[in-house]
Design an enzyme around this catalytic site. Structure first.
Site, PDB file in Angstrom:
ATOM      1  N   LYS A   1       1.060   4.193  -2.819  1.00 39.05           N
ATOM      2  CA  LYS A   1       0.712   5.574  -2.472  1.00 39.05           C
ATOM      3  C   LYS A   1       1.875   6.527  -2.713  1.00 39.05           C
ATOM      4  O   LYS A   1       1.670   7.693  -3.066  1.00 39.05           O
ATOM      5  CB  LYS A   1       0.248   5.638  -1.019  1.00 39.05           C
ATOM      6  CG  LYS A   1      -1.102   4.961  -0.774  1.00 39.05           C
ATOM      7  CD  LYS A   1      -2.183   5.502  -1.687  1.00 39.05           C
ATOM      8  CE  LYS A   1      -3.579   5.036  -1.291  1.00 39.05           C
ATOM      9  NZ  LYS A   1      -4.626   5.513  -2.228  1.00 39.05           N
TER      10      LYS A   1
ATOM     11  N   TYR B   1       0.828  -1.209   0.000  1.00 42.65           N
ATOM     12  CA  TYR B   1       0.000   0.000   0.000  1.00 42.65           C
ATOM     13  C   TYR B   1       0.862   1.260   0.000  1.00 42.65           C
ATOM     14  O   TYR B   1       0.628   2.198  -0.769  1.00 42.65           O
ATOM     15  CB  TYR B   1      -0.908  -0.045   1.229  1.00 42.65           C
ATOM     16  CG  TYR B   1      -1.831   1.122   1.415  1.00 42.65           C
ATOM     17  CD1 TYR B   1      -3.046   1.200   0.739  1.00 42.65           C
ATOM     18  CD2 TYR B   1      -1.508   2.148   2.306  1.00 42.65           C
ATOM     19  CE1 TYR B   1      -3.907   2.267   0.944  1.00 42.65           C
ATOM     20  CE2 TYR B   1      -2.362   3.216   2.518  1.00 42.65           C
ATOM     21  CZ  TYR B   1      -3.563   3.265   1.838  1.00 42.65           C
ATOM     22  OH  TYR B   1      -4.417   4.326   2.036  1.00 42.65           O
TER      23      TYR B   1
END
Length: 306
Positions: free
Chosen positions: A174, A170
């Site tokens: 990001k 993640y």
């Protein structure tokens, strides 16, 4: 009269949570909205048309215009069709809010290839694919001599530049979204298109674990984790009044808004015209940290979620 009267927006992952709040907020300011959401679970599995269709109904019941799109924004052809749907249904595309995402949190040493691929696919490709086709649409209008109004608002996370334990897939996605934002802001500036990113903290399906100990506000009190807090920032970035803002990352939570500099020059040392040696670096490296961040791992800020 709304700030976005006559504008057309796409919001990905708009069936629940932040995306739903964004779609409703944009519609409340007059935008026609394509509500994109295949209705997958928090880990990307399954599909359900009802979340997107319910948001469309909410917008229409309030007097707004909306249409559902149930495709994956991470699918290249589907992303092209998503942009085409906005233009064919409402006559143009002015705003793209990239919000879709999933979580498959694991420690790096336990992560499976499928966990990595799925999160990178949905977040990173799912941001780029719609942006690519939106950019091509705006470039075509510009080349035709038409005035262009374009806004891309991406969804990054503080995890991407702080590093939250158990979120290597993640956080990587990001952080990539920040790089994408900065690059596309430069590329599209001459077209009249702005590209910004938010790093939100809000209570959604994806952040349930992060806010496990969070107390709900008393009735009528301010809920500083409500998704609607973030949607005001997204809507503002979509307005003509924010047309001078581009290539920025904004952390937002509750009533707070912070301009972030995820990658910045903080300190440096020079060895003149000579190549560095290991002994020289051992001796002088403390100078890098004398007035800035400590040389160890940074402590997490209190309250940061996904």
């Amino acid at each position: 009269m709304g700030y976005l009267d006559g504008r057309v927006a796409i919001v990905t992952g708009a069936g629940r949570g932040l995306g739903r709040a964004h779609a409703l907020a944009l519609a409340a300011e007059g935008a026609a909205v394509i509500v994109n959401d295949p209705g997958v679970g928090g880990d990307g599995s399954g599909n359900d048309a009802s979340p997107a269709e319910q948001v469309v109904k909410e917008i229409q019941d309030a007097g707004g215009q909306a249409a559902a799109n149930l495709d994956s924004c991470a699918d290249w052809k589907a992303a092209a069709n998503l942009v085409d749907q906005a233009v064919d249904t409402f006559g143009s595309l002015d705003i793209l809010v990239n919000n879709a995402g999933i979580l498959r949190d694991k420690m790096s040493f336990n992560m499976e290839e499928s966990d990595w691929d799925a999160v990178i696919q949905v977040h990173l490709k799912g941001h780029f694919a719609p942006s690519r086709f939106a950019a091509a649409y705006w470039r075509g209008r510009s080349k035709a001599g038409e005035e262009v109004y374009g806004r891309i608002i991406n969804t990054s996370s503080e995890s991407g530049y702080i590093g939250l334990v158990g979120q290597v897939n993640y956080a990587t996605a990001k952080a990539g979204i920040v790089g994408m934002t900065l690059t596309m802001a430069r590329e599209l500036e001459r077209l009249g298109v702005t590209v910004n990113a938010i790093a939100p903290r809000a209570r959604t399906r994806m952040t349930t674990g992060s806010f496990a100990g969070y107390r709900q506000p008393e009735e009528g009190g301010f809920d500083d984790r409500a998704p609607e807090n973030i949607s005001a920032v997204v809507t503002w970035l979509a307005t003509p009044q924010a047309g001078h803002i581009s290539g920025k990352v904004l952390a937002c939570y509750g009533g707070e808004l912070e301009l972030q500099s995820p990658i910045e020059h903080e300190a440096g040392i020079s060895n003149g015209a000579a190549r560095w040696t290991v002994p020289a670096l051992i001796e002088r490296s403390p100078e890098l940290f004398a007035h800035g961040r400590p040389s160890g791992v940074l402590p997490l800020r209190e309250g940061i979620g996904s």
